[in-house]
Scaffold this motif. Structure first.
Motif, PDB file in Angstrom:
ATOM      1  N   ALA A   1      39.227  32.160  32.327  1.00 54.19           N
ATOM      2  CA  ALA A   1      38.218  31.293  32.584  1.00 54.19           C
ATOM      3  C   ALA A   1      37.522  30.593  31.429  1.00 54.19           C
ATOM      4  O   ALA A   1      36.921  29.583  31.249  1.00 54.19           O
ATOM      5  CB  ALA A   1      37.122  32.270  33.113  1.00 54.19           C
TER       6      ALA A   1
ATOM      7  N   ALA B   1      41.029  37.666  33.915  1.00 58.07           N
ATOM      8  CA  ALA B   1      40.540  36.422  34.565  1.00 58.07           C
ATOM      9  C   ALA B   1      39.565  35.917  33.621  1.00 58.07           C
ATOM     10  O   ALA B   1      39.547  34.647  33.671  1.00 58.07           O
ATOM     11  CB  ALA B   1      39.921  36.827  35.800  1.00 58.07           C
TER      12      ALA B   1
ATOM     13  N   ILE C   1      33.934  33.979  36.970  1.00 53.71           N
ATOM     14  CA  ILE C   1      34.935  34.560  37.887  1.00 53.71           C
ATOM     15  C   ILE C   1      34.192  35.036  39.144  1.00 53.71           C
ATOM     16  O   ILE C   1      33.245  35.512  39.369  1.00 53.71           O
ATOM     17  CB  ILE C   1      35.491  35.878  37.181  1.00 53.71           C
TER      18      ILE C   1
ATOM     19  N   LEU D   1      39.947  41.882  35.365  1.00 51.71           N
ATOM     20  CA  LEU D   1      38.608  41.276  35.104  1.00 51.71           C
ATOM     21  C   LEU D   1      38.591  40.489  33.707  1.00 51.71           C
ATOM     22  O   LEU D   1      38.236  39.440  33.754  1.00 51.71           O
ATOM     23  CB  LEU D   1      37.356  41.692  35.164  1.00 51.71           C
TER      24      LEU D   1
ATOM     25  N   THR E   1      39.708  33.311  39.980  1.00 51.23           N
ATOM     26  CA  THR E   1      39.562  34.174  41.286  1.00 51.23           C
ATOM     27  C   THR E   1      40.216  35.502  40.932  1.00 51.23           C
ATOM     28  O   THR E   1      41.453  35.361  40.555  1.00 51.23           O
ATOM     29  CB  THR E   1      39.696  33.608  42.534  1.00 51.23           C
TER      30      THR E   1
END
Length: 250
Positions: free
Chosen positions: A199, A195, A16, A192, A54
């Protein structure tokens, strides 16, 4: 010197890239230099196989108050639409990696419209999304005039982009601008974690799925350009001068 945009890899969540606004004393108002930093980070991520997603974040109580008006007007009144803004929007549209955003508090102008280019947005209930374009005698930007009606329907899009009505975090979720609403102290961790889940997915399959869902990027780029022409023309109007003078006198 303080970095107004911090770009970093999240060691707790490999894969990330975090792009964090870090100008709280100015409510994270975005300068041309900040746009350049964010554009470079998005372009670099596309060429970096270690980056798979991102995440955009702000500071406590403020995502971004939008463009830094002094910086923006100095460039625009010099005779050209600031290219740094347009190039940042191009980079968001063309990004090959998923983009997640986390919003707590103020999200004004492009601080609202940029989320239309994000794949998932998490917001706190106290967030406030608003686009005062018409109040400043300007027009919508970031292809929001194309994307917002598709996301939320004509009436909500008109309320946001033309009437200048603010949306709370929950209202933005109901409108489809936001995916999930959580407590202010959970925005960053939830963003996060979201994300990180992206990922961890098979990257090529995710890329193809994302491209199919997002559709024709050239159409979005064309609308960004069309809006920018109108925006620049309006900046030089007597109506806009009067609106900005009234705003700056507050």
């Amino acid at each position: 010197m303080t970095q107004h945009v911090i770009v970093e890899q999240d060691t707790a969540h490999p894969g990330i890239q975090i792009i964090r606004f870090n100008r709280p004393e100015k409510k994270n108002a975005i300068t041309r230099a900040m746009y350049r930093t964010m554009t470079d980070a998005l372009i670099a991520a596309d060429g970096d196989t270690t980056i798979r997603a991102t995440a955009f974040l702000g500071t406590e109580g403020c995502f971004s108050a939008g463009n830094d008006l002094g910086d923006f007007l100095a460039a625009a009144m010099g005779g050209a639409m600031p290219r740094e803004i347009v190039e940042f929007l191009y980079a968001m549209v063309r990004s090959e990696k998923p983009i997640v955003s986390g919003v707590d508090g103020l999200a004004i102008g492009i601080g609202t419209t940029m989320h239309m280019h994000c794949d998932l947005t998490i917001a706190s209930a106290r967030s406030q999304f608003r686009t005062p374009f018409v109040d400043l005698a300007l027009v919508p930007e970031a292809a929001s005039s194309l994307l917002a009606p598709r996301i939320m329907g004509h009436q909500r899009a008109f309320a946001l982009l033309a009437a200048g009505e603010g949306f709370s975090g929950e209202e933005a979720r109901e409108a489809g601008l936001v995916w999930k609403v959580c407590a202010p102290d959970e925005v960053e961790s939830t963003t996060l974690a979201t994300a990180a889940k992206l990922a961890a997915k098979p990257p090529e399959a995710l890329k193809i799925a994302r491209n199919l869902i997002r559709g024709d990027r050239d159409e979005v780029i064309a609308r960004i350009d069309d809006e920018a022409r109108h925006f620049f023309d309006r900046l030089h109007s007597a109506e806009a001068r009067a609106a900005f003078e009234a705003f700056l006198r507050r």
